[in-house]
Scaffold this active site. Structure first.
Site, PDB file in Angstrom:
ATOM      1  N   ASP A  77      44.891  43.531  39.344  1.00  0.00           N
ATOM      2  CA  ASP A  77      45.912  42.531  38.650  1.00  0.00           C
ATOM      3  C   ASP A  77      45.326  41.854  37.804  1.00  0.00           C
ATOM      4  OD1 ASP A  77      48.548  40.943  39.576  1.00  0.00           O
ATOM      5  OD2 ASP A  77      46.958  39.340  39.103  1.00  0.00           O
ATOM      6  N   GLU A 161      49.310  47.539  36.816  1.00  0.00           N
ATOM      7  CA  GLU A 161      50.745  47.371  36.555  1.00  0.00           C
ATOM      8  C   GLU A 161      51.111  47.826  35.254  1.00  0.00           C
ATOM      9  OE1 GLU A 161      52.164  43.279  38.547  1.00  0.00           O
ATOM     10  OE2 GLU A 161      50.414  42.966  37.225  1.00  0.00           O
ATOM     11  N   ASP A 254      46.561  36.483  42.817  1.00  0.00           N
ATOM     12  CA  ASP A 254      46.085  37.506  42.164  1.00  0.00           C
ATOM     13  C   ASP A 254      45.445  38.490  43.075  1.00  0.00           C
ATOM     14  OD1 ASP A 254      46.468  36.132  39.728  1.00  0.00           O
ATOM     15  OD2 ASP A 254      44.605  35.112  39.752  1.00  0.00           O
TER      16      ASP A 254
END
Length: 275
Positions: A77, A161, A254
């Site tokens: 993340d 991501e 996170d």
């Protein structure tokens, strides 16, 4: 040995010395300070100018040398408060290079704006400002390379991501008559996102992973931090660093996001196994 790079460009590597040579059509033969060996077959040569400095970019083709497997597969993340958090609990702090250099940049920009146009003082200040921005870019790039190398050396698969940074950093609009909402806060967030350099880091990580035989997986980012990684329930977020699941209580935002990313990439929960 002479390498032909196409379009009439030629590369002559340094043989035991510091100096190499590059030749270009309509330019001629250029002496190059080679700061590290050029490995592989030279594909392209490119001249690049930054301020008063010239650089030669050498792109080569090399064989993939797979690193030994580690058995570690993680979700990552990316953030602002922390640069990255992995699904097994590793945290890399955000160095915030722009914040550290902000005072110097603002001072130089103010002095340059006050200097007389066309004066030698204005030219010197412009060069100093360019030097500060170059130093900032180099610090950020060096940090990205070292962080990416650490992940590639220790992980077989890395999930991230698929962030649309350009859309995330779109300016908040507003005017004097009709001011927008949270314009100043959005501008500050945009500056922090761009300072972190997620797009550059992802590109560097993907390149290093490919050359080492590792795998990088990009997943959809929607609600990765807001959905509980354990039960999938939509959480509330009272603070930037925490989310609250109605079933499992307080969660690190996170770490929760990193574990959701690992799950979406098919890597399981991403949590370290326990005896």
């Amino acid at each position: 040995m002479l390498f032909i790079a196409g379009d009439g460009a030629k590369w002559e590597p340094a043989n035991g010395s510091r100096w190499a040579y590059a030749s270009f059509q309509a330019v001629g033969r250029i002496k190059v300070s080679q700061h590290r060996p050029v490995v592989g077959r030279v594909k392209t040569l490119q001249l690049k100018r930054e301020g008063r400095r010239w650089y030669l970019v050498v792109v080569t083709e090399i064989e993939v040398v797979a690193l030994p497997t580690t058995g570690r597969a993680i979700g990552v993340d990316l953030g602002v408060a922390r640069f990255l958090t992995t699904s097994d609990g590793e945290v890399v702090a955000n160095p915030r290079f722009l914040d550290a250099a902000q005072e110097r940049l603002v001072d130089l920009q103010r002095r340059k704006a006050r200097a007389r146009p066309g004066s030698g003082n204005r030219s010197r200040l412009r060069r100093s400002l360019t030097k500060e921005w170059r130093k900032l870019r180099n610090q950020r790039r060096d940090f990205h390379h070292k962080t990416a190398r650490g992940l590639v050396d220790t992980c077989d698969t890395i999930a991230l991501e698929d962030l649309r940074v350009a859309a995330m950093t779109a300016a908040a609009t507003g005017s004097v008559d009709h001011p927008g909402r949270n314009v100043a806060a959005k501008a500050g967030l945009n500056r922090s996102i761009l300072d972190a350099g997620w797009t550059q880091f992802t590109s560097i990580l993907a390149a290093k992973a490919e050359s080492a035989g590792r795998r990088v997986v990009l997943v959809h980012p929607a609600y990765s931090s807001m959905d509980c990684h354990a039960c999938g329930t939509r959480c509330t977020r009272p603070r930037q660093d925490a989310v609250v699941c109605p079933v499992h209580g307080d969660l690190d935002a996170d770490l929760n996001g990193a574990r959701n990313i690992a799950t979406r990439a098919g890597l399981g929960s991403g949590q370290a196994s326990t005896a």
